[in-house]
Write a protein that holds these residues in place. Sequence first.
Motif, short mmCIF file in Angstrom:
data_model
loop_
_atom_site.label_atom_id
_atom_site.label_comp_id
_atom_site.label_asym_id
_atom_site.label_seq_id
_atom_site.Cartn_x
_atom_site.Cartn_y
_atom_site.Cartn_z
N VAL A 26 1.21 -1.20 0.00
CA VAL A 26 -0.11 -0.13 0.00
C VAL A 26 0.70 1.48 -0.31
CG1 VAL A 26 -1.88 1.29 1.32
CG2 VAL A 26 -2.11 -1.24 1.26
N TRP A 27 0.38 1.68 -1.30
CA TRP A 27 1.47 3.59 -1.23
C TRP A 27 0.47 4.70 -1.48
CZ3 TRP A 27 2.72 5.77 -5.90
CH2 TRP A 27 2.41 4.45 -6.91
N ASN A 28 1.33 5.52 -1.26
CA ASN A 28 0.68 6.56 -2.52
C ASN A 28 2.46 7.84 -2.71
OD1 ASN A 28 1.16 8.10 0.28
ND2 ASN A 28 -0.61 9.22 0.07
N HIS A 33 -0.42 12.92 -4.24
CA HIS A 33 -1.70 12.01 -3.78
C HIS A 33 -2.39 13.07 -2.47
CE1 HIS A 33 -0.53 8.62 -6.34
NE2 HIS A 33 -1.00 8.91 -6.84
N ASP A 36 -5.09 11.19 2.34
CA ASP A 36 -5.73 9.72 2.83
C ASP A 36 -5.70 9.17 1.07
OD1 ASP A 36 -7.34 11.89 0.90
OD2 ASP A 36 -9.41 10.79 1.57
N ARG A 37 -5.59 9.46 -0.03
CA ARG A 37 -5.46 8.34 -0.94
C ARG A 37 -4.44 7.03 -0.85
NH1 ARG A 37 -5.75 8.87 -7.16
NH2 ARG A 37 -5.94 7.16 -7.91
N ARG A 38 -4.77 6.09 -1.05
CA ARG A 38 -3.73 4.53 -1.37
C ARG A 38 -3.68 4.17 -2.40
NH1 ARG A 38 -1.61 7.37 2.42
NH2 ARG A 38 -2.05 6.60 4.74
N LYS A 39 -2.91 3.84 -3.09
CA LYS A 39 -2.59 2.80 -4.56
C LYS A 39 -2.27 1.42 -4.64
CE LYS A 39 -1.58 4.40 -8.60
NZ LYS A 39 -2.53 4.93 -8.78
N VAL A 40 -2.09 0.33 -4.32
CA VAL A 40 -1.95 -0.79 -3.78
C VAL A 40 -1.20 -2.07 -5.22
CG1 VAL A 40 -2.71 -3.01 -2.87
CG2 VAL A 40 -3.59 -1.49 -2.73
N ARG A 62 4.09 2.86 2.68
CA ARG A 62 3.07 3.46 3.70
C ARG A 62 2.42 1.96 4.31
NH1 ARG A 62 4.35 7.26 2.43
NH2 ARG A 62 4.02 8.64 1.21
N GLU A 63 2.13 1.03 4.07
CA GLU A 63 2.46 -0.64 4.57
C GLU A 63 2.79 -1.86 3.69
OE1 GLU A 63 -1.05 -1.46 6.87
OE2 GLU A 63 -2.29 -0.28 5.36
N GLY A 72 -9.31 -4.49 0.43
CA GLY A 72 -9.00 -3.44 -0.50
C GLY A 72 -10.11 -3.09 -1.62
#
Length: 72
Positions: A26-28, A33, A36-40, A62-63, A72
């Motif tokens: 999980v990243w941004n 971004h 609060d925006r998350r991409k995977v 991020r994690e 997701g």
Amino acid sequence: MGNTGSAAPTRCSRRDCRAEAAWALVWNNPKLHTPDRRKVWLACDEHREYLSGFLEVRGFLRECVPMAEFEG
């Protein structure tokens, strides 16, 4: 015919890898971004370190979550 209820298999995001993903990265990008925006990206066991390292060195990661726990 119709939906059998089974989810499509998830594949690793590493180029040319066809392995099933075991991890959700999980990243941004904070320059692009909102916080609060998350991409995977998805990663198999073999490519988890490579992909997470790529994101981490840029400050994007991020994690890293096992797919069994990812929502997701």
